[in-house]
Design a protein around this motif. Structure first.
Motif, PDB file in Angstrom:
ATOM      1  N   ARG A 150       0.633  -1.101  -0.062  1.00  0.00           N
ATOM      2  CA  ARG A 150       0.125  -0.050  -0.236  1.00  0.00           C
ATOM      3  C   ARG A 150       0.736   1.157   0.014  1.00  0.00           C
ATOM      4  O   ARG A 150       0.439   2.487  -0.273  1.00  0.00           O
ATOM      5  CB  ARG A 150      -0.879  -0.125   1.317  1.00  0.00           C
ATOM      6  N   VAL A 151       2.233   1.065   0.498  1.00  0.00           N
ATOM      7  CA  VAL A 151       2.919   2.325   0.669  1.00  0.00           C
ATOM      8  C   VAL A 151       3.962   2.547  -0.361  1.00  0.00           C
ATOM      9  O   VAL A 151       4.722   1.689  -0.609  1.00  0.00           O
ATOM     10  CB  VAL A 151       3.539   2.225   2.184  1.00  0.00           C
ATOM     11  N   GLU A 152       3.949   3.707  -1.093  1.00  0.00           N
ATOM     12  CA  GLU A 152       4.994   4.100  -1.809  1.00  0.00           C
ATOM     13  C   GLU A 152       5.950   4.993  -1.410  1.00  0.00           C
ATOM     14  O   GLU A 152       5.337   6.013  -0.697  1.00  0.00           O
ATOM     15  CB  GLU A 152       4.190   4.811  -3.347  1.00  0.00           C
ATOM     16  N   ILE A 153       6.871   4.890  -1.424  1.00  0.00           N
ATOM     17  CA  ILE A 153       8.161   5.614  -0.658  1.00  0.00           C
ATOM     18  C   ILE A 153       8.734   6.405  -1.802  1.00  0.00           C
ATOM     19  O   ILE A 153       9.356   6.028  -2.861  1.00  0.00           O
ATOM     20  CB  ILE A 153       9.059   4.783   0.273  1.00  0.00           C
ATOM     21  N   LEU A 154       9.024   7.817  -1.547  1.00  0.00           N
ATOM     22  CA  LEU A 154       9.553   8.605  -2.270  1.00  0.00           C
ATOM     23  C   LEU A 154      10.868   9.423  -1.757  1.00  0.00           C
ATOM     24  O   LEU A 154      10.721  10.227  -0.945  1.00  0.00           O
ATOM     25  CB  LEU A 154       8.840   9.641  -2.940  1.00  0.00           C
TER      26      LEU A 154
END
Length: 529
Positions: A150-154
């Motif tokens: 669920r988590v997209e890291i930028l």
């Protein structure tokens, strides 16, 4: 906004420390974009936390006793219900971390090995890997994040603006290290950006701690409070390292003592708890002696070998050619933690719809005028989780479509928003020394007035673009306003010209955006202790 990359998601988390990761993990069912100025799991204050998590796990301890200690340290400004909830929910959050694989230090019997730190009446500080608690919690939470789809890291993205439309926050504008802008829209934005230590010349805070979240929230008119209360850790290692290396309070909990350069121990004459007095008292005692030209040293030579209990301290000292088991360690107070922040409830809601905050950037009322040692990780875990859980239970909202004419405080220009990339290092250093001299461990009306005038002159000479320097200037101005207004001494806010506390100041100073709400209209804090 042609040519600008854009994303849509359910939830934006700005910051990737313990509070931000906790919120993201508990926001089940929500698509999350997490933006961090550093590499994921490596930046911010969380991995540097040595002390531990204060939580009532001992057989003689209880949340009620923990609550009383918190209130006593907070000097009358802790919010009672907030302290009650956080101290009661702490044990469950520790149990959850253990389920996720966190390796806390334990005794041979298997029970937690609990330590004691300043102003605690019980052994209640849970550690991991000796003095590497923050790093272990970050490892545990980051591993859980990486397992989540669920988590997209930028990484290496700095948020320089909040998008604001129809009375609510609807997203963020970020800039990459390469200068590329990115617009992310979402139904909710959580600020978990940490503290403000980098606005002071002497700090234990990492380079990322430039007050970004507090400044961004002020830009959209959010309420903030407690800004005058900056905690200076008493025992930062004097040396060339910037930020300064922290010598954890747990050393004093184990029996290390403070002496001057004549070898004389002085803290027993300052407070009944001696070296384990509240941090503001220890910091001022050290600052007074240093101002008189004396050196102050931490003597841990009586503790035996420290490699297993304090490996981080041993490594930090070795970098400067010191062995804490044999050498006296030169120490000085340094800006360490901001009790103030964006006003939130226990679910992270701010006064602005669509905007939440948790961790050091937030003001829940937990810490009052002076944070009890190791309560910061506790608050980050509890409020971060409550924030995420509350969002998980809310009905899903569709992210607002952002129009070209949307209202926001500023749109980024071409130059880098990072201080070290933008040629603003000299200006930032000037700001840091203004704050150190005017609003350090001890303040006066005169020092604060001079600092305000110098900051005004600096802001007139230099008009920074959106980014770290602009954030630092805004936050510095807010802190100086609050410190000038509170004409008493309380907790970490010590006015040498008014070195006493007054019952009429048993209230929080609250700002709305950059404007101070007159104190007489602010309701007094529900005080503990």
């Amino acid at each position: 906004m042609g040519g600008v990359q854009s994303l849509r998601t359910d939830l934006i988390v700005v910051g990737a420390g313990i509070a931000g990761m906790s919120a993201a993990l508990h926001a089940s069912g929500r698509r999350v974009v997490m933006l961090t100025k550093a590499a994921f799991g490596a930046g911010g204050a969380s991995p540097l936390a040595q002390g531990g998590v204060a939580v009532a796990l001992g057989p003689m301890d209880s949340p009620e006793i923990h609550m009383a200690d918190t209130g006593a340290a907070g000097a009358g400004l802790c919010h009672e219900e907030v302290v009650r909830v956080i101290t009661n929910e702490g044990p469950a959050r520790i149990a959850e971390l253990v389920e996720w694989g966190a390796l806390f230090d334990r005794r041979p019997s298997g029970i937690f090995q609990l330590g004691r730190e300043g102003a605690h009446s019980m052994d209640r500080v849970a550690h991991a890997m000796g003095d590497a608690t923050g790093a272990e919690l970050v490892r545990t939470l980051a591993s859980a994040i990486m397992r989540s789809s669920r988590v997209e890291i930028l990484e290496h993205h700095m948020v320089v603006d909040l998008l604001f439309e129809w009375g609510r926050v609807v997203g963020v504008v970020a800039i990459t290290r390469e200068g590329r802008p990115l617009v992310v829209t979402a139904a909710e934005v959580i600020l978990a950006t940490g503290g403000v230590g980098q606005i002071f010349a002497h700090t234990t805070n990492p380079v990322e701690a430039t007050g970004d979240g507090l400044a961004l929230a002020a830009g959209v008119g959010a309420r903030s409070a407690g800004l005058e209360f900056v905690q200076f850790h008493p025992t930062a290692l004097v040396g060339p390292d910037l930020p300064m290396a922290l010598l954890t309070e747990a050393l004093r909990g184990e029996g290390a003592v403070l002496v001057d350069d004549r070898g004389e121990r002085f803290m027993p004459a300052e407070h009944v708890l001696a070296e384990l007095a509240p941090r503001d008292i220890v910091a001022r005692a050290i600052a007074v002696r240093r101002r008189l030209g004396r050196k102050v040293l931490l003597d841990a030579t009586g503790l035996g070998s420290l490699e297993s209990r304090f490996p981080t301290v041993v490594e930090l000292c070795a970098r400067q050619g010191l062995d804490p088991s044999q050498d006296l360690l030169p120490v000085s107070p340094a800006a360490h933690y901001h009790m103030g922040g964006v006003v939130t409830d226990l679910e992270g809601r701010t006064s602005v719809p669509g905007l939440r905050a948790c961790g050091e950037v937030a003001f829940t009322g937990m810490h009052g005028a002076n944070r009890l040692a190791s309560n910061s990780l506790l608050e980050a875990l509890v409020v971060g989780a409550r924030c995420g859980e509350d969002l998980a239970h809310e009905s899903h909202q569709t992210p607002v479509a952002v129009n070209d004419g949307h209202k926001h405080s500023n749109f980024p220009l071409a130059d880098s928003p990072w201080i070290d990339d933008g040629g603003n290092t000299t200006v930032a250093d000037e700001l840091r020394w203004i704050m150190e001299a005017g609003a350090g461990v001890e303040r006066t009306q005169g020092s604060l007035k001079v600092a305000r005038e110098q900051l005004h002159d600096l802001r007139r000479r230099v008009v920074p673009q959106p980014g770290e320097l602009a954030h630092m200037m805004r936050v510095a101005n807010l802190i100086l306003k609050a410190a000038e207004t509170r004409t008493e001494s309380r907790g970490a806010h010590f006015r040498a010209d008014v070195p006493w506390s007054s019952r009429c100041w048993l209230q929080d100073l609250v700002f709305e955006g950059d404007l101070l709400i007159p104190p007489h209209v602010v309701q007094p804090a529900a005080a503990v202790g």
